[in-house]
Design a protein around this motif. Structure first.
Motif, PDB file in Angstrom:
ATOM      1  N   ASP A  84       9.732 -16.453  23.177  1.00  0.00           N
ATOM      2  CA  ASP A  84      10.191 -17.576  22.360  1.00  0.00           C
ATOM      3  C   ASP A  84       9.188 -18.722  22.385  1.00  0.00           C
ATOM      4  O   ASP A  84       8.932 -19.354  21.362  1.00  0.00           O
ATOM      5  CB  ASP A  84      11.560 -18.061  22.838  1.00  0.00           C
ATOM      6  CG  ASP A  84      12.662 -17.043  22.590  1.00  0.00           C
ATOM      7  OD1 ASP A  84      12.432 -16.081  21.827  1.00  0.00           O
ATOM      8  OD2 ASP A  84      13.760 -17.212  23.167  1.00  0.00           O
ATOM      9  N   ALA A  85       8.614 -19.001  23.572  1.00  0.00           N
ATOM     10  CA  ALA A  85       7.632 -20.072  23.684  1.00  0.00           C
ATOM     11  C   ALA A  85       6.389 -19.745  22.864  1.00  0.00           C
ATOM     12  O   ALA A  85       5.841 -20.614  22.172  1.00  0.00           O
ATOM     13  CB  ALA A  85       7.267 -20.303  25.151  1.00  0.00           C
ATOM     14  N   LEU A  86       5.937 -18.485  22.918  1.00  0.00           N
ATOM     15  CA  LEU A  86       4.773 -18.086  22.126  1.00  0.00           C
ATOM     16  C   LEU A  86       5.062 -18.151  20.632  1.00  0.00           C
ATOM     17  O   LEU A  86       4.214 -18.585  19.846  1.00  0.00           O
ATOM     18  CB  LEU A  86       4.331 -16.676  22.512  1.00  0.00           C
ATOM     19  CG  LEU A  86       3.599 -16.553  23.840  1.00  0.00           C
ATOM     20  CD1 LEU A  86       3.342 -15.085  24.166  1.00  0.00           C
ATOM     21  CD2 LEU A  86       2.304 -17.325  23.813  1.00  0.00           C
ATOM     22  N   GLN A  88       7.192 -20.124  19.175  1.00  0.00           N
ATOM     23  CA  GLN A  88       7.264 -21.535  18.801  1.00  0.00           C
ATOM     24  C   GLN A  88       5.862 -22.134  18.683  1.00  0.00           C
ATOM     25  O   GLN A  88       5.559 -22.843  17.727  1.00  0.00           O
ATOM     26  CB  GLN A  88       8.077 -22.307  19.831  1.00  0.00           C
ATOM     27  CG  GLN A  88       8.243 -23.772  19.498  1.00  0.00           C
ATOM     28  CD  GLN A  88       9.070 -24.504  20.543  1.00  0.00           C
ATOM     29  OE1 GLN A  88       9.448 -23.947  21.562  1.00  0.00           O
ATOM     30  NE2 GLN A  88       9.333 -25.775  20.284  1.00  0.00           N
ATOM     31  N   GLU A  89       4.993 -21.814  19.629  1.00  0.00           N
ATOM     32  CA  GLU A  89       3.619 -22.311  19.571  1.00  0.00           C
ATOM     33  C   GLU A  89       2.900 -21.760  18.343  1.00  0.00           C
ATOM     34  O   GLU A  89       2.168 -22.485  17.659  1.00  0.00           O
ATOM     35  CB  GLU A  89       2.869 -21.921  20.843  1.00  0.00           C
ATOM     36  CG  GLU A  89       1.443 -22.449  20.876  1.00  0.00           C
ATOM     37  CD  GLU A  89       0.700 -22.022  22.125  1.00  0.00           C
ATOM     38  OE1 GLU A  89      -0.391 -22.555  22.348  1.00  0.00           O
ATOM     39  OE2 GLU A  89       1.196 -21.148  22.867  1.00  0.00           O
ATOM     40  N   ASN A  90       3.131 -20.497  18.036  1.00  0.00           N
ATOM     41  CA  ASN A  90       2.525 -19.868  16.864  1.00  0.00           C
ATOM     42  C   ASN A  90       2.977 -20.580  15.593  1.00  0.00           C
ATOM     43  O   ASN A  90       2.171 -20.867  14.698  1.00  0.00           O
ATOM     44  CB  ASN A  90       2.892 -18.386  16.829  1.00  0.00           C
ATOM     45  CG  ASN A  90       2.081 -17.616  15.825  1.00  0.00           C
ATOM     46  OD1 ASN A  90       1.317 -18.166  15.056  1.00  0.00           O
ATOM     47  ND2 ASN A  90       2.271 -16.301  15.825  1.00  0.00           N
ATOM     48  N   GLN A  92       4.037 -23.675  15.301  1.00  0.00           N
ATOM     49  CA  GLN A  92       3.435 -25.008  15.258  1.00  0.00           C
ATOM     50  C   GLN A  92       1.983 -24.935  14.805  1.00  0.00           C
ATOM     51  O   GLN A  92       1.533 -25.754  13.992  1.00  0.00           O
ATOM     52  CB  GLN A  92       3.519 -25.672  16.633  1.00  0.00           C
ATOM     53  CG  GLN A  92       4.917 -26.082  17.032  1.00  0.00           C
ATOM     54  CD  GLN A  92       4.986 -26.563  18.472  1.00  0.00           C
ATOM     55  OE1 GLN A  92       4.048 -26.395  19.248  1.00  0.00           O
ATOM     56  NE2 GLN A  92       6.112 -27.156  18.832  1.00  0.00           N
ATOM     57  N   LEU A  93       1.245 -23.952  15.309  1.00  0.00           N
ATOM     58  CA  LEU A  93      -0.156 -23.805  14.904  1.00  0.00           C
ATOM     59  C   LEU A  93      -0.273 -23.446  13.428  1.00  0.00           C
ATOM     60  O   LEU A  93      -1.162 -23.935  12.727  1.00  0.00           O
ATOM     61  CB  LEU A  93      -0.849 -22.755  15.772  1.00  0.00           C
ATOM     62  CG  LEU A  93      -1.104 -23.172  17.223  1.00  0.00           C
ATOM     63  CD1 LEU A  93      -1.629 -21.982  18.023  1.00  0.00           C
ATOM     64  CD2 LEU A  93      -2.070 -24.332  17.290  1.00  0.00           C
ATOM     65  N   ARG A  94       0.624 -22.600  12.941  1.00  0.00           N
ATOM     66  CA  ARG A  94       0.603 -22.254  11.510  1.00  0.00           C
ATOM     67  C   ARG A  94       0.885 -23.490  10.644  1.00  0.00           C
ATOM     68  O   ARG A  94       0.261 -23.684   9.601  1.00  0.00           O
ATOM     69  CB  ARG A  94       1.616 -21.157  11.213  1.00  0.00           C
ATOM     70  CG  ARG A  94       1.190 -19.797  11.705  1.00  0.00           C
ATOM     71  CD  ARG A  94       2.291 -18.761  11.430  1.00  0.00           C
ATOM     72  NE  ARG A  94       1.989 -17.503  12.040  1.00  0.00           N
ATOM     73  CZ  ARG A  94       1.299 -16.532  11.455  1.00  0.00           C
ATOM     74  NH1 ARG A  94       0.854 -16.678  10.233  1.00  0.00           N
ATOM     75  NH2 ARG A  94       1.073 -15.395  12.086  1.00  0.00           N
ATOM     76  N   ASP A  95       1.831 -24.317  11.090  1.00  0.00           N
ATOM     77  CA  ASP A  95       2.135 -25.552  10.343  1.00  0.00           C
ATOM     78  C   ASP A  95       0.923 -26.485  10.312  1.00  0.00           C
ATOM     79  O   ASP A  95       0.604 -27.070   9.269  1.00  0.00           O
ATOM     80  CB  ASP A  95       3.332 -26.274  10.961  1.00  0.00           C
ATOM     81  CG  ASP A  95       4.644 -25.520  10.758  1.00  0.00           C
ATOM     82  OD1 ASP A  95       4.701 -24.630   9.873  1.00  0.00           O
ATOM     83  OD2 ASP A  95       5.612 -25.826  11.490  1.00  0.00           O
ATOM     84  N   ARG A  96       0.246 -26.625  11.455  1.00  0.00           N
ATOM     85  CA  ARG A  96      -0.937 -27.485  11.514  1.00  0.00           C
ATOM     86  C   ARG A  96      -2.044 -26.943  10.612  1.00  0.00           C
ATOM     87  O   ARG A  96      -2.715 -27.703   9.900  1.00  0.00           O
ATOM     88  CB  ARG A  96      -1.436 -27.601  12.946  1.00  0.00           C
ATOM     89  CG  ARG A  96      -0.533 -28.445  13.828  1.00  0.00           C
ATOM     90  CD  ARG A  96      -1.011 -28.505  15.256  1.00  0.00           C
ATOM     91  NE  ARG A  96      -2.351 -29.100  15.319  1.00  0.00           N
ATOM     92  CZ  ARG A  96      -3.105 -29.074  16.417  1.00  0.00           C
ATOM     93  NH1 ARG A  96      -2.676 -28.484  17.508  1.00  0.00           N
ATOM     94  NH2 ARG A  96      -4.294 -29.644  16.406  1.00  0.00           N
TER      95      ARG A  96
END
Length: 126
Positions: A84-86, A88-90, A92-96
């Motif tokens: 889940d943490a990975l 979520q980080e993925n 966020q990176l896609r949004d950025r």
């Protein structure tokens, strides 16, 4: 001949009931146990350090009933939490990345070349 009455011996005196380690663990895990303590280090009435220790020993079911379930959300202890943490980080990176791409698509070609030149001078890739 006379008949004697049978006299029963008194019941044996027993000490406290003993139990084995398995019984003790079963009781502790079923009910739970809390151990709490504070350690304070003072020097000339000045508090230098305070350590608060809290230990809650119980079964998983008893801990959940008490509202404790942190191991389910800790990525170090739960593979599901790590996934889940990975994820979520993925996300966020896609949004950025999407935000950066949309900003770059609105820029003039002159601005883009300036960014590429400045990046190359700093030692990065254009």
């Amino acid at each position: 001949m006379t008949e004697r009455g049978l006299v029963q011996p008194p019941p044996p005196i027993t000490g406290p009931r003993t139990c084995d380690l398995a019984e003790v663990l079963e009781r502790v895990l079923d009910k739970g146990i809390v151990i709490a303590g504070d350690i304070k280090i003072d020097l000339l009435d000045i508090e230098l350090l305070t350590i608060r220790l809290r230990l809650f020993v119980s079964s998983v079911d008893t801990a959940r009933k008490a509202g404790i379930d942190w191991w389910e959300t800790d990525p170090a202890l739960s593979s599901r939490a790590a996934r889940d943490a990975l994820a979520q980080e993925n996300a966020q990176l896609r949004d950025r990345l999407h935000a950066l791409e949309s900003r770059m698509s609105r820029m003039d070609p002159d601005e883009l070349s300036t960014i590429g030149t400045a990046t190359a001078e700093k030692g990065g890739d254009a």
